[in-house]
Design a protein around this motif. Sequence first.
Motif, PDB file in Angstrom:
ATOM      1  N   ASP B  14       0.872  -0.935   0.213  1.00 62.49           N
ATOM      2  CA  ASP B  14       0.709  -0.167   0.195  1.00 62.49           C
ATOM      3  C   ASP B  14       0.698   1.364   0.284  1.00 62.49           C
ATOM      4  N   MET B  15       2.184   1.015   0.378  1.00 62.16           N
ATOM      5  CA  MET B  15       3.084   2.207  -0.256  1.00 62.16           C
ATOM      6  C   MET B  15       3.528   2.440  -0.731  1.00 62.16           C
ATOM      7  N   SER B  38      -0.862  -1.695  -5.451  1.00 67.83           N
ATOM      8  CA  SER B  38      -1.522  -1.244  -4.190  1.00 67.83           C
ATOM      9  C   SER B  38      -2.562  -1.911  -2.859  1.00 67.83           C
ATOM     10  N   ASP B  39      -2.592  -3.141  -3.378  1.00 64.93           N
ATOM     11  CA  ASP B  39      -4.311  -3.793  -1.435  1.00 64.93           C
ATOM     12  C   ASP B  39      -4.134  -5.032  -2.434  1.00 64.93           C
ATOM     13  N   THR B  41      -6.758  -6.777  -3.046  1.00 69.91           N
ATOM     14  CA  THR B  41      -7.364  -6.603  -3.986  1.00 69.91           C
ATOM     15  C   THR B  41      -7.567  -6.202  -5.779  1.00 69.91           C
ATOM     16  N   TYR B  59       2.360  -7.470   4.575  1.00 64.21           N
ATOM     17  CA  TYR B  59       1.916  -8.093   5.438  1.00 64.21           C
ATOM     18  C   TYR B  59       0.323  -6.420   5.650  1.00 64.21           C
ATOM     19  N   ASN B  60       1.323  -5.769   6.396  1.00 63.41           N
ATOM     20  CA  ASN B  60       0.586  -4.779   6.822  1.00 63.41           C
ATOM     21  C   ASN B  60      -0.509  -4.000   5.304  1.00 63.41           C
ATOM     22  N   MET B  61      -2.120  -4.286   5.714  1.00 61.73           N
ATOM     23  CA  MET B  61      -1.940  -2.947   4.360  1.00 61.73           C
ATOM     24  C   MET B  61      -3.506  -2.664   4.572  1.00 61.73           C
ATOM     25  N   PRO B  62      -4.119  -2.359   4.455  1.00 68.32           N
ATOM     26  CA  PRO B  62      -5.450  -1.642   4.440  1.00 68.32           C
ATOM     27  C   PRO B  62      -6.629  -2.904   3.874  1.00 68.32           C
ATOM     28  N   ASN B  63      -7.455  -3.020   4.199  1.00 64.75           N
ATOM     29  CA  ASN B  63      -8.658  -3.796   3.447  1.00 64.75           C
ATOM     30  C   ASN B  63      -8.452  -5.246   3.288  1.00 64.75           C
ATOM     31  N   MET B  64      -7.314  -5.689   2.426  1.00 67.52           N
ATOM     32  CA  MET B  64      -6.837  -7.210   2.496  1.00 67.52           C
ATOM     33  C   MET B  64      -5.259  -7.765   3.259  1.00 67.52           C
ATOM     34  N   ASP B  65      -5.541  -7.329   4.176  1.00 63.28           N
ATOM     35  CA  ASP B  65      -3.611  -7.877   4.881  1.00 63.28           C
ATOM     36  C   ASP B  65      -3.067  -9.142   3.401  1.00 63.28           C
ATOM     37  N   HIS B  68      -4.697 -12.280   3.905  1.00 61.41           N
ATOM     38  CA  HIS B  68      -6.022 -12.639   3.352  1.00 61.41           C
ATOM     39  C   HIS B  68      -5.663 -13.204   1.986  1.00 61.41           C
TER      40      HIS B  68
END
Lengths: 763, 128
Positions: B14-15, B38-39, B41, B59-65, B68
């Motif tokens: 995401d970054m 970026s994610d 999905t 690992y650490n991402m919004p919505n779907m890590d 997931h």
Amino acid sequence: MSDPMAEIKASFFLECEELLEQLQDGLNRFEEGDDDPETVNEVFRAVHSIKGGAGAFGLTALVDFAHIFETSMDVVRSGEKSPEADDHKTFLVASDILCDLVAASRDETDVSPDRVEESVAALKAFLGENGTDPEEDEVDPADFQPMGVSMTLPDVGGATTGSPGATQILPDLSALPETAPEPQEDPGNTSAQNAVPGTPGFSIHFRPDPSLFTSGNEPLHLLKILSELGETTINCHCDELPPIEQLDGEESYLSWTIDIRTTHSEQEIREVFDFVEDLCELRIETQEIATPDVFAPEEPASQPPSSDTEPPTPPIPEVETTVSKPDPQPSVTTAPSVSAAVPSQPSKAKETTAKPAKTGGTVRVELDRIDRLVNLVGELVINQAMLSQSVVEAGIGSDQNVAAGLDEFMQLTRDIQDSVMAIRAQPVKSLFQRMGRIVREASSAVGKDVRFVTSGEATEVDKTVIERLADPLTHMIRNAVDHGLEKNEERKNKGKTSQGTVKLSASHKSGRVLIEVSDDGGGINRQVVLRKAIEKGLISEGNQLTDSEIDNLLFLPGFSTAAEISNLSGRGVGMDVVRNSITALGGRISITSETDKGTKFSISLPLTLAVQDGMVIEVAHQTLVVPLNNIIETITLTADNLREMGPATTVVQLRDDFVPLLDLAVELGFAPPRSSYDDCVALLISPEEDSMAAVVIDKIIEQRQVVIKGLQDSYGAISGIAAATILGDGQIALILDAGDVISNASGRTRNTVETLQLTGAIA
Amino acid sequence: MSLREQIRIMVVDDMSTSRGLITQALDEFGVRDVTAVSDGTSALEAFQKYPVHLIISDYNMPNMDGLHLLHALRSNEHTRNVGFILITGRADRAVIDSGKQLGMNNFLKKPFTPQELKSSIEAVVGRL
């Protein structure tokens, strides 16, 4: 190498700004009682991401601080500890420090270690026993057995061989204890053994007819195009080739089989042969194993995350059970932390479908480029005006086509201009967030309990305006906390809540932006202000001033509240500096105050600094522009509405009101007063709410949009003049500073020679 | 053609800073075919349109890590074979164990050097 890295580093700091904004936003919502787990998650993620990026660039000070902050947020996130009011303050202060550390890393400066340590200590105090470093339970990457991927790379020796390296490191699956008990197909297992390629493929049989060659087509060219569509394996069949003595130069003997792995459709493959379709034998077969139907878009149900109907990712609990069951080694702490992570996950999975990714919607552009665009658009506006004028002068303005074309051109120019201005516009949110920090710091410095309320954060203002507003706003906010609000006990004695409130709001109002800073403090002590103004010789003792006039004394240069020195004042900045910076932005500031109710500063700003709607007028053979938003109406002066008032002033009766009359030519020093004002044209201007005047001019030329060209850099501030512009005929015109004209004029009408002459002329 | 010229890698983070760092490093290794999203999905969507051999995901991402995403990939028979390297800020045992459970091929702890990234990829796909 250094260049792309420097770019990435620069983009990291930009990204940090966004993350810090998210962080503060999240913390604020969290403090206000928002208990959505996603809020804490967002806060955690912001800190975590900053730490991650900082680590990549070796910014250790930033990493170290972010680490303890992250740990604290992790404790909150997992529900191990729920923060109390003071803890929220700790987090907000920590976010301020993080902000400073980011800025310091960017600018390669230092942050006072005391403040950092203080914040670290506060975070540690919050963590208490929970402060044990979670890194203790980290997995050493060396302990992890990597699992090979069986890759299918058709060009290497054959269609389905894995890469040599991959086969060698294929994992010893029996060594992974967790994989066995799962009754379902185990992903790890199949991934290693199943060599199905991930890409669909076709097998193409191509045999050219002799006519293909005689029509000038070249099979090699077709094969090249095919290989651009995917990974191809091409076999040429030359078994039909006769011995050389029997070879007919005009016959076709060769054929090809092309195996292609591609994401393109059969249709697209066929298109390659579009021109030779009738000139060859062509068979295209789909290779079954290579065309998984997941790639057909009509089967979304096979993708768990995009499925709405199925319960979202049911197997997550599985993860929990399988983790805790077969592995005897992990200490008890492992299980809780897994299950702690789990509850928030189903909701996240749901959101995946509902909330589209918000990234990717923006582009970062260097400010220089935008400024260049703004300048060019300014030139375009001028050019459009000049063209219109030339057309009229050339006598073709009445031609319908020309007129329609020009109209459209003008409309387009205006649209382009609006769009370009919108690029520069930014919500005031980031500015307001910074003020939140000012309130926090100021209130703790003077020991007052202050609530900071903002509204209209989405209001958009030109970027430059936002930047230049930061200093004056900071000063006003500090003033509000320091001088505006009473001490806690004093408030209680007055029957108010001991917590004071400072409000900051933004809104759009008639084409301008209105920003208000207000407090619910004691209001301006007019007695004190008056006494101080007299002490400093700003006014003489006998003056009778209205409340509003007394309040406005605060803006006079030399008037400072420095007598009441506290931690915050004594910075050498008075309200006059605030007013000057607002004025420099084309804005106005006014003050209203009510005893024991509070004080309110209202700043009205133009939406953009670059373009303005103006009325082009003529005064004493000079062309001037009066900003349209200052003009209320035009009036024709007659003997009936002119009234002599006192020894030196004339007023215009306007319905029930009397408005001072100003001769613009006199005020600007262009010409002596005229003998009679009967039948003259005047503009009723009101740059601020409570100041109004009728300004006498010679004539109105037209109303138009003008591009503002600053004069300050070249000439410094000129009284009565805000800026200049270029008109359609290429002539330069000055833009009037209506507020300045009014305030200066009212200052000298009583006793200057000109005004005496002026009244004499009327009499 | 060498492996690095053929392998298709997708970077999920995401970054944009991290995406930039990883793609920059891959570029230096000579890996030509790199997609960055970026994610999670977007990763699944991108994969449907253009499958890759290897996914390197935060690992650490919004919505779907990242886990997931891995789970989603592994639960579909057509995406389950893709290589998956998880990048984590903290190599929490719980996370790594779950990853292992789901068939993650390797993991990498932040911060990492380009060389560490390379080794971690090579441990999974062979010499680049």
